[in-house]
Design an enzyme around this catalytic site. Structure first.
Site, short mmCIF file in Angstrom:
data_model
loop_
_atom_site.label_atom_id
_atom_site.label_comp_id
_atom_site.label_asym_id
_atom_site.label_seq_id
_atom_site.Cartn_x
_atom_site.Cartn_y
_atom_site.Cartn_z
N THR A 16 20.26 5.23 -0.40
CA THR A 16 20.04 5.76 0.95
C THR A 16 19.98 4.68 2.01
OG1 THR A 16 18.77 7.58 0.04
CG2 THR A 16 18.39 7.11 2.34
N SER A 62 22.11 7.54 -8.82
CA SER A 62 22.31 8.53 -9.89
C SER A 62 23.56 8.18 -10.71
CB SER A 62 22.45 9.94 -9.33
OG SER A 62 21.34 10.24 -8.55
#
Ligand code: ASP
Length: 345
Positions: A16, A62
């Site tokens: 992020t 991920s």
């Protein structure tokens, strides 16, 4: 404190922290790293010199796997002598796994490797990225008596530096996204950086950095749940090529006492599969034999994960299998704290 001669290498892997919103789809996507650094002119004011490298394809964490851990470890190895400290920018979702893995791969590490990231992108008005990044660089540059203060893999988030392999992501929304329930934090950032020296990892003196480059992914995490049946257990333990299971048990390492459960575990162990007992509680330790519901596991000689996190347990298993630790020594080595990831006794 560091000086302008203190050299820090920033390694951007994604997450992020370096993403922007795609206003068409509303999803966050990775941006160019140079653009990211341009958002933090404050970095130029720090008492150190910063160089930066980026993965060619920054990733949402991920999508990280052991090949990326090895790649990051190799980047650190290549630049180890030229820099005083390393800051790895990483997505928070799997940051605890990467921090644990890097700890195992970087044997005899004697310089800081600080992982950090953020819950909000760096361009966001209310971002936590700037504080996390700036303080991580400051921590990586910290020196005392001509030596780095931190000589291990740490994870810095929301005003605290933790031992990386003791952390778990505990919240998807809060700025305080990580916890280290079984080990105290190492540094607290307030008006001053407060260090808790007694908790730092002390590497063995005079040992050269050894970077391990193999991890074996023939492992699985199996979380027990009330109602787990024989078919499920058989299915998991019967996975072809499986070498190690991190078994998340209840409380202090307890599990069903049903015959079928024991027999399946026994069969797997006889077939050479290592079974590691970790607790599915966020804090505390496995103590096999404390309850009747764990005496049978002790008799089966399950490996005790003691107070290790699942993240550290699974990466430790991958590392040890990659390092070809023999069947005979696997239990003893696993039950030994290699990088401060579990209590000693
Ligand atoms: N999904 C993001 C990641 O882990 C979340 C974050 O960066 O915090 O890459």
């Amino acid at each position: 404190m560091g000086t302008k001669e203190t050299q820090i290498l920033l390694i951007y892997t994604g997450g992020t922290i370096g993403m922007v919103k795609d206003y068409e789809t509303n999803a966050l996507k990775a941006v160019d790293f140079k653009e990211l650094l341009g958002n933090i002119p404050e970095l130029n004011q720090l008492e150190c010199t910063i160089d930066a490298l980026s993965l060619s394809q920054p990733l949402d964490s991920s999508n990280m796997d052991p090949s990326h851990y090895i790649h990051i470890a190799q980047m650190i190895e290549t630049h180890y002598d030229a820099y005083d400290g390393f800051v790895v920018l990483h997505g928070s979702d799997t940051m605890s796994y990467t921090a644990s893995a890097l700890g195992f791969l970087l044997e005899n590490l004697a310089k800081p490797v600080i992982l950090t990231g953020s819950q909000l992108p760096i361009g966001d008005l209310r971002t936590d990225a700037k504080e996390n990044l700036i303080t991580s660089v400051q921590i990586a540059a910290l020196r005392k008596n001509n030596r780095p203060v931190v000589q291990e893999v740490g994870l810095y988030f929301e005003y605290k530096l933790y031992r990386g392999n003791r952390t778990t992501k505990i919240n998807a929304d809060h700025f305080q996204a990580f916890a280290s329930l079984n080990y105290p934090h190492l540094i607290e950032s307030g008006v001053h950086l407060k260090t808790f020296d007694q908790f730092f990892w002390q590497p063995k003196k005079g040992k050269k950095l050894v970077v391990h480059k193999k991890m074996d992914t023939n492992v699985v995490v199996l979380k027990l749940f009330p109602g787990i049946n024989k078919r499920v257990l058989q299915g998991v333990l019967g996975i072809e090529g499986l070498k190690a299971v991190v078994l998340e048990t209840y409380g202090s390492g307890n599990a069903p006492t049903a015959d079928w459960f024991l027999q399946e575990l026994q069969k797997a162990i006889a077939g050479g599969i290592h079974i590691i007992n970790v607790t599915q509680c966020s804090g505390g330790s496995v103590a096999m034999g404390q309850y009747e519901t764990s005496t049978h596991l002790k008799k089966l000689q399950l490996i005790s994960g003691k107070d290790i996190t699942t993240e550290a347990a699974i990466t430790k298993a991958m590392y040890m299998l990659g390092a070809a630790v023999s069947e005979k020594h696997f239990r003893t080595v696993f039950e030994t704290s290699l990088r401060g990831e579990m209590r000693q006794n």
